[in-house]
Write a protein that holds these residues in place. Structure first.
Motif, PDB file in Angstrom:
ATOM      1  N   PRO A  28       0.819  -1.216   0.000  1.00 48.68           N
ATOM      2  CA  PRO A  28       0.000   0.000   0.000  1.00 48.68           C
ATOM      3  C   PRO A  28       0.860   1.275   0.000  1.00 48.68           C
ATOM      4  CG  PRO A  28      -0.951  -1.605   1.481  1.00 48.68           C
ATOM      5  CD  PRO A  28       0.390  -2.162   1.036  1.00 48.68           C
ATOM      6  N   ARG A  29       1.995   1.242   0.678  1.00 53.58           N
ATOM      7  CA  ARG A  29       2.890   2.412   0.679  1.00 53.58           C
ATOM      8  C   ARG A  29       3.427   2.672  -0.716  1.00 53.58           C
ATOM      9  NH1 ARG A  29       8.541   3.563   1.478  1.00 53.58           N
ATOM     10  NH2 ARG A  29       8.761   5.622   2.406  1.00 53.58           N
ATOM     11  N   GLY A  30       3.808   1.630  -1.425  1.00 54.46           N
ATOM     12  CA  GLY A  30       4.276   1.788  -2.799  1.00 54.46           C
ATOM     13  C   GLY A  30       3.204   2.384  -3.694  1.00 54.46           C
ATOM     14  N   ALA A  31       1.962   1.931  -3.524  1.00 56.85           N
ATOM     15  CA  ALA A  31       0.849   2.473  -4.314  1.00 56.85           C
ATOM     16  C   ALA A  31       0.635   3.953  -4.005  1.00 56.85           C
ATOM     17  CB  ALA A  31      -0.423   1.676  -4.051  1.00 56.85           C
ATOM     18  N   ARG A  32       0.727   4.316  -2.735  1.00 57.50           N
ATOM     19  CA  ARG A  32       0.557   5.720  -2.343  1.00 57.50           C
ATOM     20  C   ARG A  32       1.668   6.578  -2.927  1.00 57.50           C
ATOM     21  NH1 ARG A  32       2.639   8.862   1.532  1.00 57.50           N
ATOM     22  NH2 ARG A  32       3.680   7.135   2.552  1.00 57.50           N
ATOM     23  N   LEU A  33       2.910   6.093  -2.870  1.00 58.03           N
ATOM     24  CA  LEU A  33       4.032   6.840  -3.436  1.00 58.03           C
ATOM     25  C   LEU A  33       3.892   7.003  -4.953  1.00 58.03           C
ATOM     26  CD1 LEU A  33       7.000   5.409  -1.365  1.00 58.03           C
ATOM     27  CD2 LEU A  33       6.057   7.719  -1.259  1.00 58.03           C
ATOM     28  N   ALA A  34       3.435   5.973  -5.631  1.00 58.21           N
ATOM     29  CA  ALA A  34       3.236   6.059  -7.079  1.00 58.21           C
ATOM     30  C   ALA A  34       2.222   7.154  -7.410  1.00 58.21           C
ATOM     31  CB  ALA A  34       2.775   4.714  -7.628  1.00 58.21           C
ATOM     32  N   ARG A  35       1.135   7.194  -6.681  1.00 62.13           N
ATOM     33  CA  ARG A  35       0.105   8.217  -6.884  1.00 62.13           C
ATOM     34  C   ARG A  35       0.698   9.608  -6.681  1.00 62.13           C
ATOM     35  NH1 ARG A  35      -2.586  10.995  -3.270  1.00 62.13           N
ATOM     36  NH2 ARG A  35      -2.111   9.591  -1.574  1.00 62.13           N
ATOM     37  N   LEU A  36       1.481   9.781  -5.617  1.00 61.47           N
ATOM     38  CA  LEU A  36       2.088  11.081  -5.341  1.00 61.47           C
ATOM     39  C   LEU A  36       3.081  11.492  -6.431  1.00 61.47           C
ATOM     40  CD1 LEU A  36       2.626  10.710  -1.492  1.00 61.47           C
ATOM     41  CD2 LEU A  36       0.946  12.163  -2.648  1.00 61.47           C
ATOM     42  N   PHE A  37       3.892  10.547  -6.918  1.00 66.66           N
ATOM     43  CA  PHE A  37       4.858  10.850  -7.967  1.00 66.66           C
ATOM     44  C   PHE A  37       4.152  11.269  -9.259  1.00 66.66           C
ATOM     45  CE2 PHE A  37       8.260   9.003  -5.480  1.00 66.66           C
ATOM     46  CZ  PHE A  37       9.390   9.652  -5.945  1.00 66.66           C
ATOM     47  N   VAL A  38       3.097  10.570  -9.627  1.00 65.61           N
ATOM     48  CA  VAL A  38       2.358  10.926 -10.847  1.00 65.61           C
ATOM     49  C   VAL A  38       1.777  12.321 -10.713  1.00 65.61           C
ATOM     50  CG1 VAL A  38       0.266  10.391 -12.178  1.00 65.61           C
ATOM     51  CG2 VAL A  38       1.934   8.593 -11.666  1.00 65.61           C
ATOM     52  N   SER A  39       1.174  12.626  -9.586  1.00 63.73           N
ATOM     53  CA  SER A  39       0.603  13.950  -9.374  1.00 63.73           C
ATOM     54  C   SER A  39       1.681  15.030  -9.450  1.00 63.73           C
ATOM     55  CB  SER A  39      -0.115  13.998  -8.024  1.00 63.73           C
ATOM     56  OG  SER A  39      -0.726  15.248  -7.836  1.00 63.73           O
ATOM     57  N   HIS A  40       2.822  14.759  -8.845  1.00 69.15           N
ATOM     58  CA  HIS A  40       3.924  15.720  -8.876  1.00 69.15           C
ATOM     59  C   HIS A  40       4.449  15.910 -10.305  1.00 69.15           C
ATOM     60  CE1 HIS A  40       7.398  18.002  -7.642  1.00 69.15           C
ATOM     61  NE2 HIS A  40       8.149  17.165  -8.351  1.00 69.15           N
ATOM     62  N   CYS A  41       4.609  14.825 -11.046  1.00 69.02           N
ATOM     63  CA  CYS A  41       5.083  14.929 -12.427  1.00 69.02           C
ATOM     64  C   CYS A  41       4.125  15.768 -13.268  1.00 69.02           C
ATOM     65  CB  CYS A  41       5.233  13.541 -13.053  1.00 69.02           C
ATOM     66  SG  CYS A  41       6.701  12.685 -12.524  1.00 69.02           S
ATOM     67  N   LEU A  42       2.842  15.505 -13.152  1.00 63.37           N
ATOM     68  CA  LEU A  42       1.868  16.273 -13.919  1.00 63.37           C
ATOM     69  C   LEU A  42       1.936  17.755 -13.565  1.00 63.37           C
ATOM     70  CD1 LEU A  42      -1.045  13.728 -13.778  1.00 63.37           C
ATOM     71  CD2 LEU A  42       0.127  14.489 -15.860  1.00 63.37           C
ATOM     72  N   ASP A  43       2.088  18.046 -12.290  1.00 62.94           N
ATOM     73  CA  ASP A  43       2.211  19.442 -11.870  1.00 62.94           C
ATOM     74  C   ASP A  43       3.446  20.073 -12.500  1.00 62.94           C
ATOM     75  OD1 ASP A  43       1.439  21.753 -10.040  1.00 62.94           O
ATOM     76  OD2 ASP A  43       3.461  21.306  -9.305  1.00 62.94           O
ATOM     77  N   SER A  44       4.568  19.362 -12.479  1.00 61.83           N
ATOM     78  CA  SER A  44       5.803  19.911 -13.047  1.00 61.83           C
ATOM     79  C   SER A  44       5.731  20.023 -14.568  1.00 61.83           C
ATOM     80  CB  SER A  44       7.015  19.081 -12.621  1.00 61.83           C
ATOM     81  OG  SER A  44       7.016  17.826 -13.258  1.00 61.83           O
TER      82      SER A  44
END
Length: 157
Positions: A28-44
């Motif tokens: 579940p931690r890996g899934a949460r981190l993946a979601r956060l990374f995707v959101s951050h990439c889209l923002d950047s």
């Protein structure tokens, strides 16, 4: 979580290729981190956190990653996330989540119990994505579940 296997940021215009790819632990931690990374990439990449594109792709990624952790997990094997731009037919993003369980293909089915707290992830994916599907994993055993979302650009003023 592992270091990015590929990450390119280019801001030379809408046709510039953009890609993020990374392996995450099947937890579940890996899934949460993946979601956060995707959101951050889209923002950047110019799609702010509160934008429709960012919120939709982040939710789609969260659902696909949760499914990879819950249904595609093989002990000791990571799942992989890849976010890319597509230019066919207009600008779009494609989110891919790959795991090593080839025999467990997802299918959209309503939950047997309408009061169940889970079982609606692919219903959300089908409703929010412009297109989605399942393919054999490119690099090794398993499958890739993907979803694409068109980027609607505001009209020029």
């Amino acid at each position: 979580m592992h270091s990015p296997s590929s990450q390119r940021h280019r801001s030379s215009g809408p046709a510039a290729p953009t890609e993020f790819a990374m392996a995450f632990t099947s937890t579940p931690r890996g899934a949460r981190l993946a979601r956060l990374f995707v959101s951050h990439c889209l923002d950047s990449w110019g799609h702010p956190y509160a934008s429709d594109v960012n919120e939709t792709l982040t939710l789609l990624t969260a659902e696909l990653c949760a499914n990879a952790v819950q249904h595609g997990r093989v002990p000791g094997r990571d799942f992989h996330v890849r976010l890319t731009t597509e230019a066919d037919g207009g600008p779009a993003f494609r989110a891919e989540v790959s795991d090593t369980r080839a025999e467990r293909r997802p299918a959209v089915t309503p939950p047997a119990d309408p009061d169940a707290e889970s079982g609606r992830g692919l219903l959300l994916v089908a409703a929010l994505a412009d297109d989605w599907g399942v393919t054999d994993r490119r690099s090794g055993p398993g499958k890739t579940v993907w979803a694409s979302v068109s980027v609607i650009r505001p009209p020029a003023k």
